[in-house]
Design an enzyme around this catalytic site. Structure first.
Site, mmCIF file in Angstrom:
data_model
loop_
_atom_site.group_PDB
_atom_site.id
_atom_site.type_symbol
_atom_site.label_atom_id
_atom_site.label_comp_id
_atom_site.label_asym_id
_atom_site.label_seq_id
_atom_site.Cartn_x
_atom_site.Cartn_y
_atom_site.Cartn_z
ATOM 1 N N LYS A 202 -21.669 0.094 -11.177
ATOM 2 C CA LYS A 202 -21.284 -0.179 -9.795
ATOM 3 C C LYS A 202 -20.593 1.053 -9.233
ATOM 4 C CE LYS A 202 -20.581 -5.132 -10.608
ATOM 5 N NZ LYS A 202 -21.678 -5.640 -9.773
ATOM 6 N N ARG B 31 -26.957 -13.763 -15.410
ATOM 7 C CA ARG B 31 -28.064 -14.670 -15.733
ATOM 8 C C ARG B 31 -28.420 -14.613 -17.213
ATOM 9 N NH1 ARG B 31 -31.685 -11.580 -11.474
ATOM 10 N NH2 ARG B 31 -29.577 -11.457 -10.624
#
Length: 499
Positions: free
Chosen positions: A279, A354
């Site tokens: 990020k 996920r």
């Protein structure tokens, strides 16, 4: 009977976390006590017209009320002074609707908490004789009273506030209050965990916080890295492999009846660097201490149910890991094998949530055979782009599950908006080298949901994407600045309304 907050110490490096700007202590009465410093009068517009409220006969109050221009508009608050022996009177407008929803009453209570804090009130009487659902108003007051400032060098102790609530039926009001306070305690726990920095909240200390619920009758199981590997949970193991603080799978089981359980699955990334897909937004990465808000909501829900001794069988499965960068970290291009047997090509290490959820969902199905399963996760930025922080995203193909979750959202005041989920998204996740890619080629929130669907099996399942809902940037409604505990009220209502 005086009821007050009782928040369990967390079994982690910091203790006694749950704090409030004000610390309300409640007493339910069937008659107005002697005048204290503040009186709260919840009033409908019709009360002003009919004069049906007994205190409206006071000529001084009527005079000031007219001068203030108070009309009873829903959510409005007007302050009067030196009336009927009280230092101040707060008029709380309820509007003109004969029935007020629970979430509206809670929001009015939250605004009331802000007004009482601003006035440095110490003793308050709320005249709720004309309002059947007054505990919902008090519930909002409790939720807004929360503050997290224990890491400051000069953290202020919460100010004690004695609250007398006058009602027509004391026993019924106390029972409602105790149920709602259990939910508030669950919200406080979720907020505490989400607000903690990653140095203090690790997969291991989260597990310790879960184990603190054992004294309430919750059965807690913690699978360490060795057990995770032995079960073949290659996705969860890979996400946590880059950290010196290994992953855990935390299971908290409240068995309040003997029906097949409801399963709640929570994403618990205690810090998310994005891995090698790092990020780069400095503001965004600071907020990644909250990437375990889904797991916190699940644990808070289990606590709320246990405190109520709810007659429902619920198992919470929380996949905990740090997504870090190191020589051991998983890499873009890796192919992971899940416990279900499906293989996943890693197209982004920043789509880690996920992955851990996939193995957690498999575990819940294998070990508990639930009659329904709901997962909750701060999963995608695209959900924020679509719904902001106004709604959480709801994905399901089960109409009964959709209906029950939407009703729970309405009852709890934690709103959901259904987003598309269908096999049309399958092509997005097609891989040349594995069964699945872990990211779509164009869309985000719906492809992430479709990915998770592959691990739901035949179990009725819904996915809640709470990205954007986990944190509040300012005080608003029942949420003070910081972690919101979003999902605890929603999931508690949902589990309790299941047949």
């Amino acid at each position: 009977m005086r009821l007050r907050h009782s928040f369990a110490m967390l079994a982690i490096g910091l203790s006694g976390l749950a704090q409030a700007a004000i610390d309300p202590q409640y007493q339910y009465l069937n008659a107005l006590p002697a005048a204290q410093d503040t009186l709260v009068l919840p009033l409908r517009s019709s009360d002003l017209k009919s004069g049906s409220h007994s205190l409206l006969a006071d000529p001084q109050l009527k005079q000031q009320l007219t001068a203030a221009g108070f009309t009873g508009k829903a959510g409005s608050i007007s302050q009067l002074y030196s009336v009927a022996g009280y230092q101040r009177v707060l008029l709380l407008g309820l509007g003109d609707k004969p029935v007020i929803s629970d979430d509206k009453l809670a929001s009015y209570g939250a605004d009331l908490a802000a007004a009482l804090d601003k006035n440095n009130a110490q003793q308050v009487t709320i005249d709720g004789r004309y309002l059947a659902a007054i505990p919902q108003l008090v519930h909002g007051l409790e939720l807004r009273a929360y503050r997290f400032d224990q890491l400051k060098s000069k953290a202020e102790a919460p100010r004690k506030l004695a609250v007398d609530v006058v009602v027509a039926d004391v026993k019924s009001a106390e029972q409602q209050h105790q149920q709602l306070q259990a939910i508030a305690d669950g919200v406080y726990l979720a907020r505490d965990l989400t607000n903690l920095p990653a140095a203090d909240l690790t997969p291991q200390t989260f597990a310790e916080a879960a184990q603190a619920l054992e004294k309430l009758g919750v059965k807690v199981t913690v699978l360490d890295e060795k057990a995770i590997n032995a079960l073949g949970m290659g996705a969860l193991a890979a996400v946590g492999r880059g950290s010196d603080r290994p992953p855990t799978l935390v299971i908290a089981h409240w068995q309040g009846d003997n029906k097949a359980p409801l399963a709640l699955i929570g994403k618990g990334i205690t810090f998310d660097t994005g891995g090698y897909n790092l990020k780069t937004d400095g503001e965004s990465i600071v907020r990644m201490t909250s990437d375990m808000a889904g797991a916190a909501a699940v644990l808070g829900t289990v606590k709320a149910l246990a405190l109520q001794k709810a007659k429902v069988n619920v198992v919470g499965v929380m996949a905990m890991a740090e997504n870090m960068i190191s020589s051991n970290a998983y890499l873009p291009g890796d192919v992971l094998k899940t416990a279900q047997g499906l293989t996943i090509q890693i197209t982004s290490t920043d789509a880690e949530g996920r992955l851990v959820m996939a193995d957690a969902m498999w575990y819940a199905r294998k070990e508990y055979k639930p009659r329904a399963m709901v997962d909750i996760a701060t999963l995608t930025g695209s959900k924020v782009g679509a719904l902001g922080n106004y709604y959480a995203g709801l994905f399901t193909e089960d109409e009964a599950l959709n209906s029950s979750l939407q009703q729970a959202a309405k009852n709890s005041g934690e709103p959901l908006w259904r987003l598309p989920l269908s096999d049309e998204f399958a092509s997005e996740l097609k891989s040349d080298v594995a069964d699945l890619r872990n990211t779509g080629k164009t869309t985000g929130a719906s492809t992430a949901a479709w990915f998770l669907k592959q691990f739901a099996g035949d179990t009725p399942w819904a996915h809640l994407d709470i990205a954007g809902n986990a944190l509040a940037s300012s005080d608003k409604g029942v949420n003070p600045v910081g972690a919101t505990g979003f999902g605890v009220r929603l999931l508690t209502h949902w589990t309790l309304q299941q047949p």
